[in-house]
Design an enzyme around this catalytic site. Structure first.
Site, mmCIF file in Angstrom:
data_model
loop_
_atom_site.group_PDB
_atom_site.id
_atom_site.type_symbol
_atom_site.label_atom_id
_atom_site.label_comp_id
_atom_site.label_asym_id
_atom_site.label_seq_id
_atom_site.Cartn_x
_atom_site.Cartn_y
_atom_site.Cartn_z
ATOM 1 N N CYS A 117 123.232 2.237 91.101
ATOM 2 C CA CYS A 117 123.159 2.147 92.571
ATOM 3 C C CYS A 117 124.325 2.852 93.267
ATOM 4 O O CYS A 117 124.283 3.041 94.481
ATOM 5 C CB CYS A 117 123.070 0.692 93.010
ATOM 6 S SG CYS A 117 121.591 -0.124 92.388
ATOM 7 N N HIS A 244 125.203 0.275 100.380
ATOM 8 C CA HIS A 244 124.033 0.284 99.497
ATOM 9 C C HIS A 244 123.222 -0.982 99.778
ATOM 10 O O HIS A 244 123.776 -2.083 99.857
ATOM 11 C CB HIS A 244 124.502 0.310 98.034
ATOM 12 C CG HIS A 244 123.443 -0.135 97.089
ATOM 13 N ND1 HIS A 244 122.202 0.450 97.048
ATOM 14 C CD2 HIS A 244 123.417 -1.130 96.156
ATOM 15 C CE1 HIS A 244 121.467 -0.158 96.138
ATOM 16 N NE2 HIS A 244 122.181 -1.125 95.585
ATOM 17 N N ASN A 274 115.461 -2.552 97.394
ATOM 18 C CA ASN A 274 116.626 -1.894 96.802
ATOM 19 C C ASN A 274 116.157 -0.656 96.029
ATOM 20 O O ASN A 274 115.565 -0.783 94.956
ATOM 21 C CB ASN A 274 117.352 -2.888 95.881
ATOM 22 C CG ASN A 274 118.550 -2.279 95.178
ATOM 23 O OD1 ASN A 274 118.720 -1.056 95.142
ATOM 24 N ND2 ASN A 274 119.381 -3.119 94.595
#
Ligand code: COA
Length: 336
Positions: A117, A244, A274
């Site tokens: 990520c 993020h 996500n």
């Protein structure tokens, strides 16, 4: 500033996004998992996640986002493609050369970066390095993931969180004083906690959610604070925090601890989920489209991911929006 002796920096000057049209709702997910719409909404802030149809590849999503980013950059050449992903189409070769070829850019440097990520920030740092070393004058950076492929079909802890998408930017050499110039990049990793989020070869993802939650908040807060200090700013100066999109509770906790209120945070996990390496450029594309992010905003980007990995950087938001067809104007397709 991330600048060389002549006051040059890597300047953000192209932006694109690609989202699969299918939005999987919590209600739909409840038919497959022992969970509830209320549990998912209150624990994660997610109501829908974008899921690519079978047969849509990582390269497909990356190419769509890259076409838009190149269109908003204009008719200028790029000399490299850095592609951040955890879900490459093949173990080998990397996905970047295939995307470059589909863009008609065969011959340029093209390679993948794996930092889960945090991948987009690692890719930005790599691209800034290519520019600083005069390997390239302009670099296409893509963050792309098909994270919906990794959870086990019956895993109620991970399946509600993860989603698919791509975001892309172009960085070019330019004055460090120009809007869009990247500030100092802060990057880090800690493999001693690698077991908190793992997808073994050929197996499904395993996640220790509560521990990961704590590390995510700590690391994004410290990386953001460090990047802001290195840029010579104060936290009070920050107009927009673009974290993020791991979980709405994580991003809210980061904002709260830093003293950056909800009106100064960009959050778009609710209808997207996500998307790992794609999440920051997707958030930038949506916020600039909807004018939550405006030219002149002092902006902090920060990410955290499996590895563990983390990072942050700063920039003054330039006059930039995705060109051409923009997925944030589309009506998502839901199954009833
Ligand atoms: N629906 C209903 N119950 C669920 C559930 C779901 N989808 N997922 C887990 N539960 C249950 C657990 O089994 C547990 O039950 P128990 O108390 O009987 O054992 C209970 O809910 C609490 O689980 P816990 O994991 O402590 O919940 P949480 O409040 O920490 O929320 C996450 C779980 C995954 C949402 C949260 O930990 C999180 O977001 N972590 C970070 C994940 C992340 O961002 N990963 C990517 C990093 S880039």
């Amino acid at each position: 500033m991330t600048s060389d002796h002549a006051g040059q920096a890597a300047v953000l000057c192209g932006l694109g996004a690609a989202l699969p049209p299918r939005a999987e709702s919590n209600v739909e997910l409840c038919r497959a998992l022992d969970t509830s719409d209320e549990w998912i909404r209150t624990r994660t802030g997610i109501t829908h996640r974008r899921i690519a149809d079978a047969g849509v590849s990582t390269a497909d999503l990356a190419t769509s986002a890259a076409i838009q980013a190149l269109a908003s950059f204009g008719p200028h050449p790029v000399q490299a493609l850095v592609l951040a992903t955890t879900t490459p189409d093949h173990q080998m070769p990397a996905t970047a050369p295939a995307v470059a070829a589909r863009l008609g850019l065969e011959g340029i440097a093209a390679f993948d970066v794996a930092a889960v990520c945090t991948g987009f920030l690692y890719a930005l740092a790599t691209a800034a390095g290519l520019i600083a070393s005069h390997t390239a004058n302009a670099v296409l950076v893509v963050g792309v993931d098909r994270m919906s492929l990794l959870p086990a079909p019956d895993d109620r802890t991970t399946r509600p969180l993860f989603a698919d998408g791509a975001g892309a930017v172009v960085l070019r050499r330019g004055p460090a004083t120009e809007p869009g110039a990247l500030g100092p990049l802060v990057l880090g990793s800690d493999g001693t906690h690698g077991d908190l989020l793992v997808a073994p070869h050929g197996g499904h993802m395993r996640m220790q959610g509560p521990d990961l939650f704590r590390h995510a908040v700590d690391r994004m807060c410290s990386a953001s604070t460090h990047a802001v200090q290195k840029a010579g700013w104060r936290i009070e100066d920050v107009d927009r925090l673009v974290p993020h999109q791991a979980n709405a509770r994580i991003t809210s906790a980061v904002g709260r601890r830093l003293g950056i209120g909800p009106d100064r945070q960009v959050q778009n996990i609710e209808h997207i989920g996500n998307t790992s390496a794609a999440s920051i450029p997707l958030a930038l594309a949506q916020a600039s489209t909807q004018e939550a992010l405006q030219p002149g905003h002092r902006t902090v980007l920060t990410a955290f991911g499996a590895g563990l990995t983390w990072g942050a950087t700063t920039l003054i938001w330039p006059d930039l929006k995705p060109a051409d067809h923009n997925p944030f104007y589309d009506t998502p397709r839901e199954r009833t």
